[in-house]
Scaffold this motif. Structure first.
Motif, short mmCIF file in Angstrom:
data_model
loop_
_atom_site.label_atom_id
_atom_site.label_comp_id
_atom_site.label_asym_id
_atom_site.label_seq_id
_atom_site.Cartn_x
_atom_site.Cartn_y
_atom_site.Cartn_z
N VAL A 187 0.86 -1.19 0.00
CA VAL A 187 0.00 0.00 0.00
C VAL A 187 0.90 1.24 0.00
O VAL A 187 1.71 1.42 0.89
N GLU A 188 0.76 2.07 -1.05
CA GLU A 188 1.64 3.23 -1.21
C GLU A 188 1.02 4.53 -0.71
O GLU A 188 1.73 5.47 -0.36
N MET A 189 -0.30 4.60 -0.70
CA MET A 189 -0.97 5.80 -0.24
C MET A 189 -2.28 5.41 0.41
O MET A 189 -2.95 4.49 -0.05
N ILE A 190 -2.62 6.13 1.50
CA ILE A 190 -3.89 5.92 2.18
C ILE A 190 -4.59 7.27 2.28
O ILE A 190 -4.02 8.24 2.79
N ILE A 191 -5.81 7.33 1.78
CA ILE A 191 -6.65 8.51 1.90
C ILE A 191 -7.57 8.24 3.09
O ILE A 191 -8.35 7.29 3.08
N VAL A 192 -7.45 9.08 4.13
CA VAL A 192 -8.07 8.77 5.42
C VAL A 192 -9.13 9.81 5.79
O VAL A 192 -8.84 11.01 5.79
N PRO A 193 -10.35 9.35 6.12
CA PRO A 193 -11.35 10.28 6.64
C PRO A 193 -11.11 10.50 8.13
O PRO A 193 -10.31 9.80 8.76
N GLY A 194 -11.78 11.48 8.70
CA GLY A 194 -11.69 11.71 10.13
C GLY A 194 -12.80 12.62 10.58
O GLY A 194 -13.44 13.28 9.76
N VAL A 195 -13.02 12.65 11.88
CA VAL A 195 -14.00 13.57 12.44
C VAL A 195 -13.40 14.97 12.48
O VAL A 195 -14.05 15.96 12.17
N ALA A 196 -12.10 15.04 12.86
CA ALA A 196 -11.41 16.33 12.95
C ALA A 196 -9.92 16.12 12.73
O ALA A 196 -9.39 15.03 12.97
N PHE A 197 -9.25 17.17 12.29
CA PHE A 197 -7.80 17.18 12.10
C PHE A 197 -7.28 18.49 12.68
O PHE A 197 -8.03 19.45 12.82
N ASP A 198 -5.97 18.51 12.98
CA ASP A 198 -5.42 19.80 13.41
C ASP A 198 -4.25 20.21 12.52
O ASP A 198 -3.87 19.49 11.60
N ARG A 199 -3.72 21.38 12.82
CA ARG A 199 -2.67 21.96 11.97
C ARG A 199 -1.35 21.20 12.06
O ARG A 199 -0.45 21.43 11.28
N ASN A 200 -1.25 20.26 13.02
CA ASN A 200 -0.06 19.40 13.12
C ASN A 200 -0.29 18.03 12.48
O ASN A 200 0.45 17.09 12.75
N ASN A 201 -1.34 17.94 11.65
CA ASN A 201 -1.68 16.70 10.93
C ASN A 201 -2.15 15.58 11.84
O ASN A 201 -2.13 14.41 11.45
N ASN A 202 -2.60 15.91 13.06
CA ASN A 202 -3.21 14.90 13.91
C ASN A 202 -4.64 14.66 13.46
O ASN A 202 -5.28 15.55 12.91
N ARG A 203 -5.12 13.45 13.72
CA ARG A 203 -6.44 13.04 13.28
C ARG A 203 -7.24 12.52 14.45
O ARG A 203 -6.73 11.78 15.28
N MET A 204 -8.51 12.90 14.49
CA MET A 204 -9.45 12.32 15.44
C MET A 204 -10.44 11.49 14.64
O MET A 204 -11.09 12.00 13.74
N GLY A 205 -10.53 10.21 14.97
CA GLY A 205 -11.47 9.33 14.29
C GLY A 205 -12.77 9.22 15.06
O GLY A 205 -13.12 10.09 15.87
N ARG A 206 -13.48 8.14 14.82
CA ARG A 206 -14.78 7.94 15.46
C ARG A 206 -14.66 7.23 16.81
O ARG A 206 -15.65 6.88 17.42
N GLY A 207 -13.42 6.96 17.24
CA GLY A 207 -13.22 6.48 18.59
C GLY A 207 -13.00 4.99 18.76
O GLY A 207 -12.78 4.52 19.86
N ARG A 208 -13.03 4.23 17.67
CA ARG A 208 -12.84 2.79 17.82
C ARG A 208 -11.44 2.33 17.41
O ARG A 208 -11.11 1.16 17.53
N GLY A 209 -10.62 3.26 16.90
CA GLY A 209 -9.22 2.93 16.62
C GLY A 209 -8.99 2.10 15.37
O GLY A 209 -7.88 1.61 15.15
#
Length: 172
Positions: A105-127
């Protein structure tokens, strides 16, 4: 906050606002040279990927996640007829063989609930994605989000996997 913002935007508008975000994905050199890309079949509150998946699946090996208990299994998308509604979220999931060569896998396009300016991601909470992202060390990780999902800072846990970059719609 994000949930209310998502509800305030119609599905049609989300689809329209998704196109410039996914155009940016297409312009990334990592996307252009990638032959194996993990995407997601969007839910109504996410950056809309259905048209994008259908545009690219004949040119690249496009993988979509399938929920299996607490994990995501990957299967190749081979066209609209390969989708069935997944048991947990009713999201379209491809049928067929599991794709287990995660190092390809060379690239992953990832959804999220929220992101921040440091590229951190918040998902739906199940990991789901954090576990998957840890097992795809060679992949460029690109978060996609609407502008109302971007914050200066979001809470981060030790197991959260940051994105390599986050793309959102251009600001006018």
């Amino acid at each position: 906050m994000v949930r209310a913002a998502k509800k305030a935007v119609s599905l049609e508008e989300k689809i329209n606002r998704s196109q410039p975000i996914l155009s940016q994905v297409e312009q990334l050199p990592e996307f252009q040279k990638a032959s194996v890309v993990l995407l997601y079949w969007s839910m109504d509150d996410e950056v809309a990927t259905h048209e994008f998946v259908n545009r690219w699946y004949q040119q690249k090996t496009l993988l979509l996640p399938c929920v299996d208990g607490n994990d995501l299994r990957l299967r190749q998308y081979t066209g609209p007829e390969c989708l069935v509604d997944g048991p947990d979220f009713g999201i379209g999931e491809p049928t067929g063989e599991e794709f287990s060569e995660l190092d390809r896998v060379e690239m992953i396009i990832v959804p999220g609930v929220a992101f921040d300016r440091n590229n951190n991601r918040m998902g739906r909470g199940r990991g789901f994605y954090d576990r998957l992202l840890k097992s795809t060390p060679n992949a460029t990780k690109v978060g996609v989000a609407f502008s109302f999902q971007i914050f200066d800072q979001i809470p981060v846990e030790s197991f959260d996997v940051p994105m390599d970059r986050v793309l959102t719609e251009p600001q006018h």
